[in-house]
Scaffold this motif. Structure first.
Motif, PDB file in Angstrom:
ATOM      1  N   ALA A  10       0.832  -1.209   0.000  1.00 28.82           N
ATOM      2  CA  ALA A  10       0.000   0.000   0.000  1.00 28.82           C
ATOM      3  C   ALA A  10       0.869   1.263   0.000  1.00 28.82           C
ATOM      4  CB  ALA A  10      -0.935   0.007   1.207  1.00 28.82           C
ATOM      5  N   ASP A  11       2.003   1.217   0.701  1.00 24.28           N
ATOM      6  CA  ASP A  11       2.926   2.355   0.717  1.00 24.28           C
ATOM      7  C   ASP A  11       3.513   2.587  -0.671  1.00 24.28           C
ATOM      8  OD1 ASP A  11       2.680   2.637   3.558  1.00 24.28           O
ATOM      9  OD2 ASP A  11       4.152   1.024   3.801  1.00 24.28           O
ATOM     10  N   VAL A  12       3.910   1.512  -1.313  1.00 21.20           N
ATOM     11  CA  VAL A  12       4.481   1.603  -2.654  1.00 21.20           C
ATOM     12  C   VAL A  12       3.464   2.192  -3.621  1.00 21.20           C
ATOM     13  CG1 VAL A  12       5.440   0.282  -4.587  1.00 21.20           C
ATOM     14  CG2 VAL A  12       6.098  -0.291  -2.234  1.00 21.20           C
ATOM     15  N   ALA A  13       2.219   1.729  -3.538  1.00 20.58           N
ATOM     16  CA  ALA A  13       1.165   2.254  -4.409  1.00 20.58           C
ATOM     17  C   ALA A  13       0.942   3.739  -4.158  1.00 20.58           C
ATOM     18  CB  ALA A  13      -0.136   1.476  -4.193  1.00 20.58           C
ATOM     19  N   LYS A  14       0.977   4.147  -2.899  1.00 22.97           N
ATOM     20  CA  LYS A  14       0.779   5.557  -2.542  1.00 22.97           C
ATOM     21  C   LYS A  14       1.921   6.421  -3.089  1.00 22.97           C
ATOM     22  CE  LYS A  14      -0.832   6.295   1.579  1.00 22.97           C
ATOM     23  NZ  LYS A  14      -0.977   6.487   3.039  1.00 22.97           N
ATOM     24  N   ILE A  15       3.143   5.939  -2.959  1.00 22.94           N
ATOM     25  CA  ILE A  15       4.321   6.665  -3.462  1.00 22.94           C
ATOM     26  C   ILE A  15       4.232   6.824  -4.974  1.00 22.94           C
ATOM     27  CG2 ILE A  15       6.817   6.508  -3.834  1.00 22.94           C
ATOM     28  CD1 ILE A  15       6.898   5.038  -1.059  1.00 22.94           C
ATOM     29  N   ILE A 102      14.103   6.880   1.256  1.00 16.13           N
ATOM     30  CA  ILE A 102      12.915   7.044   2.100  1.00 16.13           C
ATOM     31  C   ILE A 102      13.371   6.775   3.532  1.00 16.13           C
ATOM     32  CG2 ILE A 102      10.580   6.250   2.601  1.00 16.13           C
ATOM     33  CD1 ILE A 102      10.578   5.110  -0.337  1.00 16.13           C
ATOM     34  N   MET A 103      13.384   7.821   4.342  1.00 17.11           N
ATOM     35  CA  MET A 103      13.869   7.719   5.718  1.00 17.11           C
ATOM     36  C   MET A 103      12.681   7.767   6.688  1.00 17.11           C
ATOM     37  SD  MET A 103      17.076   7.475   4.999  1.00 17.11           S
ATOM     38  CE  MET A 103      17.859   7.564   6.605  1.00 17.11           C
ATOM     39  N   VAL A 104      12.650   6.828   7.628  1.00 15.68           N
ATOM     40  CA  VAL A 104      11.620   6.771   8.661  1.00 15.68           C
ATOM     41  C   VAL A 104      12.328   6.575  10.000  1.00 15.68           C
ATOM     42  CG1 VAL A 104       9.616   5.511   9.533  1.00 15.68           C
ATOM     43  CG2 VAL A 104       9.914   5.809   7.062  1.00 15.68           C
ATOM     44  N   ASP A 105      12.140   7.516  10.905  1.00 17.56           N
ATOM     45  CA  ASP A 105      12.769   7.444  12.230  1.00 17.56           C
ATOM     46  C   ASP A 105      14.279   7.221  12.136  1.00 17.56           C
ATOM     47  OD1 ASP A 105      10.263   7.800  13.480  1.00 17.56           O
ATOM     48  OD2 ASP A 105       9.867   5.639  13.405  1.00 17.56           O
ATOM     49  N   GLY A 106      14.907   7.905  11.187  1.00 20.97           N
ATOM     50  CA  GLY A 106      16.359   7.826  11.037  1.00 20.97           C
ATOM     51  C   GLY A 106      16.866   6.588  10.314  1.00 20.97           C
ATOM     52  N   GLN A 107      15.967   5.741   9.865  1.00 19.74           N
ATOM     53  CA  GLN A 107      16.341   4.509   9.164  1.00 19.74           C
ATOM     54  C   GLN A 107      15.875   4.565   7.715  1.00 19.74           C
ATOM     55  OE1 GLN A 107      18.062   1.850  10.556  1.00 19.74           O
ATOM     56  NE2 GLN A 107      18.270   3.171  12.355  1.00 19.74           N
ATOM     57  N   CYS A 108      16.700   4.057   6.815  1.00 21.49           N
ATOM     58  CA  CYS A 108      16.312   3.979   5.409  1.00 21.49           C
ATOM     59  C   CYS A 108      15.435   2.741   5.225  1.00 21.49           C
ATOM     60  CB  CYS A 108      17.546   3.888   4.517  1.00 21.49           C
ATOM     61  SG  CYS A 108      17.151   3.803   2.758  1.00 21.49           S
ATOM     62  N   VAL A 109      14.238   2.961   4.674  1.00 17.74           N
ATOM     63  CA  VAL A 109      13.328   1.846   4.434  1.00 17.74           C
ATOM     64  C   VAL A 109      13.177   1.542   2.947  1.00 17.74           C
ATOM     65  CG1 VAL A 109      12.063   2.232   6.578  1.00 17.74           C
ATOM     66  CG2 VAL A 109      11.257   3.301   4.463  1.00 17.74           C
ATOM     67  N   GLY A 110      13.839   2.350   2.112  1.00 17.50           N
ATOM     68  CA  GLY A 110      13.769   2.166   0.672  1.00 17.50           C
ATOM     69  C   GLY A 110      14.165   3.440  -0.029  1.00 17.50           C
ATOM     70  N   ALA A 132       4.055  11.721   0.071  1.00 16.18           N
ATOM     71  CA  ALA A 132       2.724  11.129   0.232  1.00 16.18           C
ATOM     72  C   ALA A 132       2.639  10.203   1.441  1.00 16.18           C
ATOM     73  CB  ALA A 132       2.328  10.374  -1.030  1.00 16.18           C
ATOM     74  N   LEU A 133       3.790   9.734   1.923  1.00 16.05           N
ATOM     75  CA  LEU A 133       3.785   8.861   3.101  1.00 16.05           C
ATOM     76  C   LEU A 133       3.481   9.629   4.381  1.00 16.05           C
ATOM     77  CD1 LEU A 133       6.803   6.494   2.408  1.00 16.05           C
ATOM     78  CD2 LEU A 133       4.360   6.009   2.141  1.00 16.05           C
ATOM     79  N   GLY A 134       3.644  10.961   4.315  1.00 13.94           N
ATOM     80  CA  GLY A 134       3.319  11.795   5.475  1.00 13.94           C
ATOM     81  C   GLY A 134       4.434  11.987   6.450  1.00 13.94           C
TER      82      GLY A 134
END
Length: 134
Positions: A10-15, A102-110, A132-134
């Protein structure tokens, strides 16, 4: 041990939808690629009119941004400043602007990689997708 977020379908589709919207708003024919933190392809859209080679370049830019945990432009700048030996770095092919991690909480998730228009515009599209991930 730490807990880390991961991209879901769902995240990939949103991006991809947000990046595609940015490209459409500017009438840009591009390819948009999303990869996980290991650089593995999760999603790809080649917009109508995008050059066939962009389907190879966009995932390479995303792969580079994910593995390096930084924008692919940094590598382009290193090379343009004369450090040509960096071209021999293993498994890194997309050393052009347009790959954004794509960084989330200091970590690369993609990462998102875009190819088909001017490099700063490619990066603009990638950032719009990530936003778009917010």
């Amino acid at each position: 041990m730490i807990t880390k977020s991961v991209l879901q379908a769902a995240d990939v589709a949103k991006i991809i939808a947000a990046a595609d919207k940015e490209a459409a708003a500017n009438n840009w024919a591009v390819t948009i690629a999303v990869v996980d933190d290991g650089g593995h392809l999760l999603g790809l859209v080649r917009r109508d009119g995008a050059p066939p080679i962009s389907a190879h370049i966009a995932p390479a830019k995303a792969h580079t941004a994910a593995l390096g945990r930084r924008e692919s432009k940094i590598y382009e700048d290193i090379i343009n400043q004369g450090r040509y030996s960096f071209l021999s770095a293993p498994t890194i092919e997309g050393m052009l602007e347009g790959g954004v991690p794509i960084m989330v909480d200091g970590q690369c998730v993609g990462a998102v990689g875009v190819s088909g228009v001017k490099s700063p515009e490619d990066a603009q599209i990638a950032r719009a997708g990530i936003a778009a991930l917010g």
